[in-house]
Design an enzyme around this catalytic site. Sequence first.
Site, PDB file in Angstrom:
ATOM      1  N   HIS A 110       0.820  -1.219   0.000  1.00 18.97           N
ATOM      2  CA  HIS A 110       0.000   0.000   0.000  1.00 18.97           C
ATOM      3  C   HIS A 110       0.852   1.268   0.000  1.00 18.97           C
ATOM      4  O   HIS A 110       0.366   2.341  -0.341  1.00 18.97           O
ATOM      5  CB  HIS A 110      -1.067  -0.019   1.112  1.00 18.97           C
ATOM      6  CG  HIS A 110      -0.592   0.296   2.495  1.00 18.97           C
ATOM      7  ND1 HIS A 110      -0.267  -0.672   3.426  1.00 18.97           N
ATOM      8  CD2 HIS A 110      -0.410   1.476   3.125  1.00 18.97           C
ATOM      9  CE1 HIS A 110       0.087  -0.094   4.555  1.00 18.97           C
ATOM     10  NE2 HIS A 110       0.009   1.205   4.412  1.00 18.97           N
ATOM     11  N   ASP A 154       1.293  -7.732   2.323  1.00 17.62           N
ATOM     12  CA  ASP A 154       1.346  -6.296   2.018  1.00 17.62           C
ATOM     13  C   ASP A 154       2.794  -5.819   1.838  1.00 17.62           C
ATOM     14  O   ASP A 154       3.336  -5.092   2.671  1.00 17.62           O
ATOM     15  CB  ASP A 154       0.660  -5.524   3.161  1.00 17.62           C
ATOM     16  CG  ASP A 154       0.328  -4.086   2.774  1.00 17.62           C
ATOM     17  OD1 ASP A 154       0.868  -3.598   1.767  1.00 17.62           O
ATOM     18  OD2 ASP A 154      -0.469  -3.457   3.488  1.00 17.62           O
ATOM     19  N   SER A 157       4.028   2.211   8.455  1.00 13.65           N
ATOM     20  CA  SER A 157       3.825   1.204   7.427  1.00 13.65           C
ATOM     21  C   SER A 157       5.107   1.042   6.637  1.00 13.65           C
ATOM     22  O   SER A 157       5.739   2.019   6.254  1.00 13.65           O
ATOM     23  CB  SER A 157       2.695   1.606   6.492  1.00 13.65           C
ATOM     24  OG  SER A 157       1.490   1.203   7.051  1.00 13.65           O
TER      25      SER A 157
HETATM   26  N1  ARG Z   1      -4.781   0.635   7.657  1.00 15.26           N
HETATM   27  C1  ARG Z   1      -3.498   0.651   7.039  1.00 15.26           C
HETATM   28  C2  ARG Z   1      -2.884   2.061   7.142  1.00 15.26           C
HETATM   29  O1  ARG Z   1      -3.413   2.915   7.784  1.00 15.26           O
HETATM   30  C3  ARG Z   1      -3.495   0.124   5.655  1.00 15.26           C
HETATM   31  C4  ARG Z   1      -4.215   0.969   4.648  1.00 15.26           C
HETATM   32  C5  ARG Z   1      -4.172   0.451   3.232  1.00 15.26           C
HETATM   33  N2  ARG Z   1      -5.170  -0.559   2.981  1.00 15.26           N
HETATM   34  C6  ARG Z   1      -6.475  -0.311   2.638  1.00 15.26           C
HETATM   35  N3  ARG Z   1      -7.306  -1.320   2.479  1.00 15.26           N
HETATM   36  N4  ARG Z   1      -6.935   0.891   2.466  1.00 15.26           N
HETATM   37  O2  ARG Z   1      -2.257   2.622   6.288  1.00 15.26           O
HETATM   38  N1  ASP Z   2      -1.347   1.386   7.996  1.00 16.64           N
HETATM   39  C1  ASP Z   2      -0.592   2.451   8.629  1.00 16.64           C
HETATM   40  C2  ASP Z   2       0.390   3.104   7.678  1.00 16.64           C
HETATM   41  O1  ASP Z   2       0.195   3.093   6.483  1.00 16.64           O
HETATM   42  C3  ASP Z   2       0.068   1.960   9.885  1.00 16.64           C
HETATM   43  C4  ASP Z   2      -0.803   2.130  11.087  1.00 16.64           C
HETATM   44  O2  ASP Z   2      -1.558   3.101  11.146  1.00 16.64           O
HETATM   45  O3  ASP Z   2      -0.693   1.286  11.985  1.00 16.64           O
HETATM   46  O4  ASP Z   2       1.331   3.753   8.073  1.00 16.64           O
END
Ligand code: ARG
Ligand code: ASP
Length: 720
Positions: A88, A224, A656
């Site tokens: 991502h 990921d 991330s």
């Molecule tokens: N929750 C994670 C973060 O805050 C992954 C986000 C990317 N994935 C998604 N399905 N949007 O970045």
């Molecule tokens: N998914 C988040 C990021 O892209 C990481 C988190 O918020 O735990 O940095």
Amino acid sequence: MLQRIVKPVMVMVLLLISHCTFATEGMWLPQLLSGLNEKEMKGMGMKISAADIYSINKGSLKDAIVSFGGFCTAEVISDQGLLLTNHHCGYSSIQKHSSLQNNFLENGFWARSLNEELSNEGLFATFIIRIEDVTKAALKDVKPGMSESERQSAIDKRLNEIRETTKKESWQDIVIKPFYEGNQYFLFVTETYKDVRLVGAPPSSIGKFGSDTDNWVWPRHTGDFSLFRIYAGKDGKPAAYSKDNVPLKPKYALTISMKGVKKNDFTMVFGFPGRTTEYLPSEAVKQTVEILDAAKVEMRDAALKVIDSYMRKDPQIKIQYAAKYAGTANYWKKWMGEMQGVKRTDGIGRKLRYEAEYTRLLNDNPALKQQYAGLLDSLNDYYRQIQPYAQTRDYYSELVKNVELFNAADLVISFLNQVNSSGAAQYTELREKFLAGMKSTFYQNYNSTVDHDISIELLNLYNKGVPETFRGGQYAEIWKQNNNDSRELAKVLFTSSLTSYDRLAKVLNQPYANAVEQLKNDPAISFAIALRNSFVDQVSRPLSSLQAKVNQLQRTYMQAQMDVFAGKKRFYPDANSTLRITYGKVDSYSPRDAVDYDYYTYLDGVMEKYVPGDYEFDVPAKLIELYKKKDYGRYGVNGKMPVCFIASNHTTGGNSGSPALNAYGQLVGLNFDRTWEGTMSDINYDPSICRNIMVDIRYVLFIIDKYAGCTRLINEMKLM
Ligand code: ARG
Ligand code: ASP
């Protein structure tokens, strides 16, 4: 009798103490570990020293960690500059190289040689060379009684001086940032490489497996990850993209452990966490979850429902809105988790108890009592005062963000301002550039029917959530002209020429004066201006003066906490996108009654979730085949393929792509998310339910090697 009771109680107390002798909360500064954390880290199982993590005299772990494009973290995993980060995090780069013929998002991408690695304009990787405390010099001219702006300009003047006098090489940069709410300043000497090429990415059905349904959720089964490579000039120094650039010879590359982790193993996560607010007073925590999160969730909820209904029935809209939907849904879901998590762990009660303890200790210390008398009450009080303004700010920003027509209006307005300041003679040239940009970005993924329906919902919610006194002037006038009915208003707004590229182009292709005349009367533009004016006049001015007061009191309260709890509690600075290390243990958790979550997932779980052809839960045929044959090579354990695991490392957005390291500092996983129940860790970390989610490095290697057959990359790495 008494003795009999006392004994088990004593044992329990001892157990509790021994269980709590380590803390997993905290995003620590790597250069301060030896003084603050090393002993605890070793007590938790760490086998290396603080100097192995951060040293300015020899290659250390920090030399393998980069800020990836400023929004994620990545790490060097070979002596040829190979970089590992999340799928991502690489998503927009992968998307930019994708077309219908070569759909790398859908099918994955693997460069079979250095020549096939793809350059990415604008993407960079920043190393931290060294960190220095410059607090004394930065605050030298700060005097008591200064206003916030006087204080800031006194500091800025000193910072400029520090920047000019600090020793650095010509290719290096200097960044200075405030810490502890502005009580301390640290300087970073950095090296930024601007030629970062895409090397490999799995298909989205692996790299984004589970998509929005599984986002922020455990148990998780997402691979990921994506791979990039840093290129340098022939001299090894940062250089702009050139085909003659060569793979970077890094100071340090992570070694990779093939052993995996088990419950209670020490782990650390090293990266660039973006923003946390852990030292707010109770009133601010309450406001965040009960008012601000709730407002933002309400707005996004309505927008997402509309988008979803269209995505389900129209495949064209599904493609156009996929990325927007994911972006909007990410924090929508995070804030909901945060609201629930604070409630479930009594986060506000916890703050109140902390404040009671603070007050008790303060009152015990006459000198501090005099210095900080009334501070906490005053801060809580200012948070109460700022509430309606802050709430309106959040409604406003969600309205403008989610109704794209208002976005387009802002873009057109700033284009006209630009023409105004460069002179009408430049009009044709500027117009061509502007229209080309609007075509390839805004209108490419715009559907005015979807937007129209969103606007009806959000305009209503805005008026419901924002006090009437903040909705006056021309804004109220326009509503009145439309009988205060959002349907009628939307009908008029969407007669705007901004609803399609062709209509906008037709207006702008007239002579400048005619175009301006027509746009002045455009309903979307007039409304956007009225909306903005009502916000600026009635909200943002009082908001910023209250905010300045809050910032000042929050800074003093930070210092007060550090003074009052001196020797009793360690303080880490809130995240601010600088390099930090956090450590914890691999651990299961129990979010609610009768629910226990194990800490590992396996490929079996991917197959349990498999829904053929589904856009979130499809599985590539090749992966199913490997699963059926249990063909895991050297990456499986006992006939199973590990996929993800969780631990109690304190992470946030920006972490991330950060490496998860074991007790020896070897790479065991790749951080990419947190669990739903623990997303409140940004304001209220609770070790009982806060967990970060990592993909097991063996799954990454398995996909590169067995799934993609890209063994040339495996051969570059050092596997232990
Ligand atoms: N929750 C994670 C973060 O805050 C992954 C986000 C990317 N994935 C998604 N399905 N949007 O970045
Ligand atoms: N998914 C988040 C990021 O892209 C990481 C988190 O918020 O735990 O940095």
